[in-house]
Motif scaffolding. Structure first.
Motif, mmCIF file in Angstrom:
data_model
loop_
_atom_site.group_PDB
_atom_site.id
_atom_site.type_symbol
_atom_site.label_atom_id
_atom_site.label_comp_id
_atom_site.label_asym_id
_atom_site.label_seq_id
_atom_site.Cartn_x
_atom_site.Cartn_y
_atom_site.Cartn_z
ATOM 1 N N GLU A 1 16.276 41.821 145.561
ATOM 2 C CA GLU A 1 17.451 40.992 146.080
ATOM 3 C C GLU A 1 17.938 41.837 147.319
ATOM 4 O O GLU A 1 18.756 41.256 148.361
ATOM 5 C CB GLU A 1 18.593 40.859 145.199
ATOM 6 N N GLU A 2 18.247 43.219 147.164
ATOM 7 C CA GLU A 2 18.462 44.135 148.347
ATOM 8 C C GLU A 2 17.913 43.786 149.569
ATOM 9 O O GLU A 2 18.384 43.567 150.660
ATOM 10 C CB GLU A 2 18.634 45.661 147.772
ATOM 11 N N HIS A 3 16.570 43.804 149.458
ATOM 12 C CA HIS A 3 15.444 43.234 150.674
ATOM 13 C C HIS A 3 16.139 41.952 151.377
ATOM 14 O O HIS A 3 16.160 41.841 152.451
ATOM 15 C CB HIS A 3 14.162 43.261 150.244
ATOM 16 N N ARG A 4 16.104 40.958 150.435
ATOM 17 C CA ARG A 4 16.429 39.800 150.757
ATOM 18 C C ARG A 4 17.904 39.495 151.634
ATOM 19 O O ARG A 4 18.067 38.810 152.591
ATOM 20 C CB ARG A 4 16.255 38.530 149.914
ATOM 21 N N ASP A 5 18.728 40.518 151.133
ATOM 22 C CA ASP A 5 20.228 40.422 151.771
ATOM 23 C C ASP A 5 20.055 40.875 153.003
ATOM 24 O O ASP A 5 20.757 40.505 154.005
ATOM 25 C CB ASP A 5 21.114 41.208 150.541
ATOM 26 N N LYS A 6 19.414 41.900 153.119
ATOM 27 C CA LYS A 6 19.341 42.595 154.512
ATOM 28 C C LYS A 6 18.789 41.398 155.596
ATOM 29 O O LYS A 6 19.025 41.751 156.854
ATOM 30 C CB LYS A 6 18.334 43.759 154.419
ATOM 31 N N LEU A 7 17.827 40.656 155.232
ATOM 32 C CA LEU A 7 17.449 39.777 156.209
ATOM 33 C C LEU A 7 18.579 38.707 156.657
ATOM 34 O O LEU A 7 18.832 38.525 157.836
ATOM 35 C CB LEU A 7 16.146 39.045 155.724
ATOM 36 N N ASP A 8 19.366 38.250 155.839
ATOM 37 C CA ASP A 8 20.339 37.404 155.843
ATOM 38 C C ASP A 8 21.322 38.275 156.784
ATOM 39 O O ASP A 8 21.845 37.431 157.725
ATOM 40 C CB ASP A 8 21.011 36.882 154.544
ATOM 41 N N HIS A 9 21.755 39.368 156.496
ATOM 42 C CA HIS A 9 22.598 40.249 157.424
ATOM 43 C C HIS A 9 22.007 40.298 158.733
ATOM 44 O O HIS A 9 22.867 39.988 159.890
ATOM 45 C CB HIS A 9 22.824 41.600 156.802
ATOM 46 N N CYS A 10 20.868 40.363 159.059
ATOM 47 C CA CYS A 10 20.202 40.492 160.349
ATOM 48 C C CYS A 10 20.518 39.171 160.889
ATOM 49 O O CYS A 10 20.453 39.137 162.179
ATOM 50 C CB CYS A 10 18.749 41.113 160.296
ATOM 51 N N LEU A 11 20.078 38.245 160.181
ATOM 52 C CA LEU A 11 20.189 36.839 160.986
ATOM 53 C C LEU A 11 21.553 36.328 161.423
ATOM 54 O O LEU A 11 21.756 35.889 162.313
ATOM 55 C CB LEU A 11 19.779 35.767 159.930
ATOM 56 N N GLN A 12 22.628 36.842 160.396
ATOM 57 C CA GLN A 12 23.837 36.708 160.930
ATOM 58 C C GLN A 12 24.375 37.338 162.109
ATOM 59 O O GLN A 12 25.181 36.728 162.931
ATOM 60 C CB GLN A 12 24.876 36.916 159.667
ATOM 61 N N SER A 13 23.801 38.455 162.034
ATOM 62 C CA SER A 13 24.318 39.330 163.311
ATOM 63 C C SER A 13 23.540 38.922 164.530
ATOM 64 O O SER A 13 23.968 38.998 165.779
ATOM 65 C CB SER A 13 23.587 40.905 163.034
ATOM 66 N N ALA A 14 22.428 38.271 164.541
ATOM 67 C CA ALA A 14 21.670 37.673 165.633
ATOM 68 C C ALA A 14 22.064 36.452 166.176
ATOM 69 O O ALA A 14 22.070 36.145 167.305
ATOM 70 C CB ALA A 14 20.253 37.704 165.365
ATOM 71 N N SER A 15 22.735 35.663 165.071
ATOM 72 C CA SER A 15 22.949 34.175 165.640
ATOM 73 C C SER A 15 24.589 33.866 164.909
ATOM 74 O O SER A 15 24.687 33.799 163.913
ATOM 75 C CB SER A 15 22.053 33.317 164.899
ATOM 76 N N PRO A 16 25.495 33.642 166.038
ATOM 77 C CA PRO A 16 27.009 33.758 165.514
ATOM 78 C C PRO A 16 27.148 32.307 164.989
ATOM 79 O O PRO A 16 27.859 32.072 163.817
ATOM 80 C CB PRO A 16 27.589 33.560 166.986
ATOM 81 N N SER A 17 26.122 31.257 165.493
ATOM 82 C CA SER A 17 26.291 29.762 164.833
ATOM 83 C C SER A 17 25.773 29.977 163.294
ATOM 84 O O SER A 17 26.303 29.203 162.618
ATOM 85 C CB SER A 17 25.223 28.788 165.710
ATOM 86 N N TYR A 18 24.763 30.770 163.113
ATOM 87 C CA TYR A 18 24.316 30.858 161.501
ATOM 88 C C TYR A 18 25.253 31.589 160.917
ATOM 89 O O TYR A 18 25.296 31.363 159.556
ATOM 90 C CB TYR A 18 22.901 31.716 161.871
ATOM 91 N N LYS A 19 25.765 32.498 161.159
ATOM 92 C CA LYS A 19 26.968 33.164 160.440
ATOM 93 C C LYS A 19 28.088 32.448 160.289
ATOM 94 O O LYS A 19 28.574 32.547 159.193
ATOM 95 C CB LYS A 19 27.526 34.376 161.411
#
Length: 530
Positions: free
Chosen positions: A453-471
């Motif tokens: 789950e930690e691996h999967r959470d890191k992807l979501d954090h990276c996506l939020q950092s890359a896209s303000p609209s997604y965040k």
């Protein structure tokens, strides 16, 4: 002077025959003849490439006139095919009379046809130009790599857009006559330790070759030892076995110690395979693509093999090319295009090509960024495809944004190397029931067998950092957590086989990063291991 030239032409064949007969053995005669053919072919290629280079320099210095001529040829082609053009050959008049059409609309009109229309007129010339200039600049950058017997191709498809015409075919030693199957091609390459150039149709095809070689390396070594086909080579088989035991990192150089260059044809979705090959199997090697292929045609020329991989010149010939400005990953509100000479450095544009048969101004969806200029023509890099954006709630996550976020996330997973990935919007798999819409991400990795789950959470954090609209959507709960699935070895090879089995599959096959069809997504879903 003319008399001496005619006399030389008459005397040259018998003199060459006499020299050939004086050689002591048949092997020496064949070797000498092959060397002579190679020299003559390079001389002819040098002349042909110099002529193409002069034409290219002339056309890029006067790009406005060149594009006007290209448009006139398109209109003439349409007239010959029974589609008489309306109005004059003036560019502005042409743009007013023929509206832009999206590739997705053409696909719908053609009953699911994957390939957008491209020009057949002039494409043969463009293919040959990319091949001749590509071979010339590669030889200039690496003079020793194109010596006789130094090239091998390991896929049935070639990275060179055009086959070499006679008498240049003496240079085409990548695939032996009668050797066409991928297994036979790889076996022939494994038998030759002195290779300097490895060729494959595309990077994803080469990735499949190395994955298969790693999985079945012992069988390949046994085939070389047994001499199937050819003479048995037990010492070479022992070298192969030792090289394979060292693991994937640097395998290509252990198999072929003199190897310098990997040649593949660049197209959409190939960057991930190039990165995986460069990090593991082909570590330390130079990658070269003679051009960039989109929608079945060559739209960019690579004249700088010494530069970072992925810089291309947009030539002003056929197909007639326009550029549609793109703002923040989306098309502009207007359909006002610019010509090549009007492209601004640092700006992003969508490619628009005109098919001379039907005079269709097609927006391909391929987005380029202008990074420089050669004379008056733009030098570009291809950054993403508009049709590969994710959008479950209107966030429009661009292909390059997602890929970069995924690479950053995998970089935080200890020991993991990303080989391939594909995304599916949850609605395609009906996996949103009881939860917010989200991304389903399928990855093939090296060095990691289970995802936490930690691996999967890191992807979501990276996506939020890359896209303000997604965040923002994640914060409001409108978009759910991205679900990441690890698939087994060979999964993406099976996906590519399913893609190329389609009757309308283009070449080179563009590797999708977002799947829109449930049956293709289920190919991945059935192979999830974690």
């Amino acid at each position: 002077m003319l008399l001496w030239s005619l006399l030389l032409l008459l005397l040259l064949p018998p003199l060459l025959l006499l020299l050939l007969l004086l050689l002591p053995s048949q092997a020496a005669r064949l070797s000498w003849l092959a060397s002579l053919q190679h020299r003559v072919a390079w001389g002819a290629l040098g002349w042909a490439a110099a002529w193409q280079q002069r034409r290219l320099e002339q056309s890029t210095r006067h790009v406005g006139q060149s594009q006007q001529r290209a448009l006139s040829r398109c209109l003439q082609g349409a007239q010959r095919s029974g589609c008489p053009p309306r109005g004059s050959a003036d560019v502005s008049t042409f743009q007013k009379r023929f509206p832009l059409i999206r590739a997705s609309r053409i696909q719908e009109e053609n009953g699911g046809q994957l390939r957008a229309p491209t020009s057949n007129q002039g494409q043969g010339e463009a293919f040959l130009q990319a091949t001749l200039l590509g071979l010339t600049v590669l030889k200039k950058a690496h003079p020793e790599v194109l010596a006789p017997g130094s090239i091998a191709r390991v896929t049935p498809t070639s990275p060179w857009p055009s086959p070499l015409p006679w008498p240049l075919r003496a240079l085409d030693q990548a695939a032996l006559p009668g050797v066409k199957g991928p297994g036979a091609l790889l076996l022939e390459a494994l038998r030759r330790p002195g290779l300097r150039v490895l060729e494959a149709g595309t990077a994803v095809e080469l990735l499949d070759v190395f994955l298969g070689l790693e999985a079945d390396g012992e069988e390949w070594a046994k085939a070389v030892a047994a001499g199937t086909p050819g003479a048995p080579l037990p010492s070479r088989a022992a070298e192969l076995q030792q090289a394979l035991e060292g693991g994937p990192r640097g395998l290509a150089l252990r198999l072929w110690p003199k190897l310098q260059v990997v040649v593949t044809l660049d197209s959409g979705g190939q960057a991930e395979a190039v990165a995986a090959l460069g990090a593991l199997w082909c570590q330390g090697l130079t990658f070269f693509s003679p051009g960039y292929a989109a929608s079945g045609g060559v739209v960019g020329l690579n004249l700088w093999p010494e530069q970072p991989h992925g810089l291309y010149l947009l030539p002003p010939g056929i197909p007639f090319t326009e550029l549609l400005p793109v703002q923040e990953g989306v098309r502009g509100e207007t359909d006002s295009t610019v010509l090549l000479a009007e492209a601004q450095r640092g700006s992003e544009y969508e490619l628009v090509l005109t098919d001379p048969t039907s005079l269709t101004r097609c927006c391909l969806g391929d987005v380029i960024q202008v990074v420089g200029a050669h004379n008056q023509c733009p030098i570009v890099r291809f950054v993403y495809r508009l049709g590969q954006a994710l959008s479950v709630r209107g966030e429009n996550m661009a292909e390059d944004v997602f890929s970069e976020a995924l690479r950053r996330a995998v970089g935080q997973w200890p020991g993991a190397k990303l080989l391939d990935h594909v995304c599916v919007e949850s609605s395609i798999l009906d996996s949103s029931q009881g939860s917010a819409p989200h991304y389903e991400v399928f990855v093939e990795l090296r060095g990691l067998r289970n995802l936490s789950e930690e691996h999967r959470d890191k992807l979501d954090h990276c996506l939020q950092s890359a896209s303000p609209s997604y965040k923002s959507l994640r914060f409001r709960g409108s978009v759910g957590l991205a679900r990441v699935h690890l698939v087994g070895r060979g999964t993406f090879r099976a996906l590519r086989e399913a893609l190329t089995a389609a009757p309308s599959s283009p070449f080179p096959p563009e590797m999708p990063r977002v799947l829109r069809h449930r049956d293709l997504a289920q190919v991945l879903q059935r192979r999830v291991v974690s």
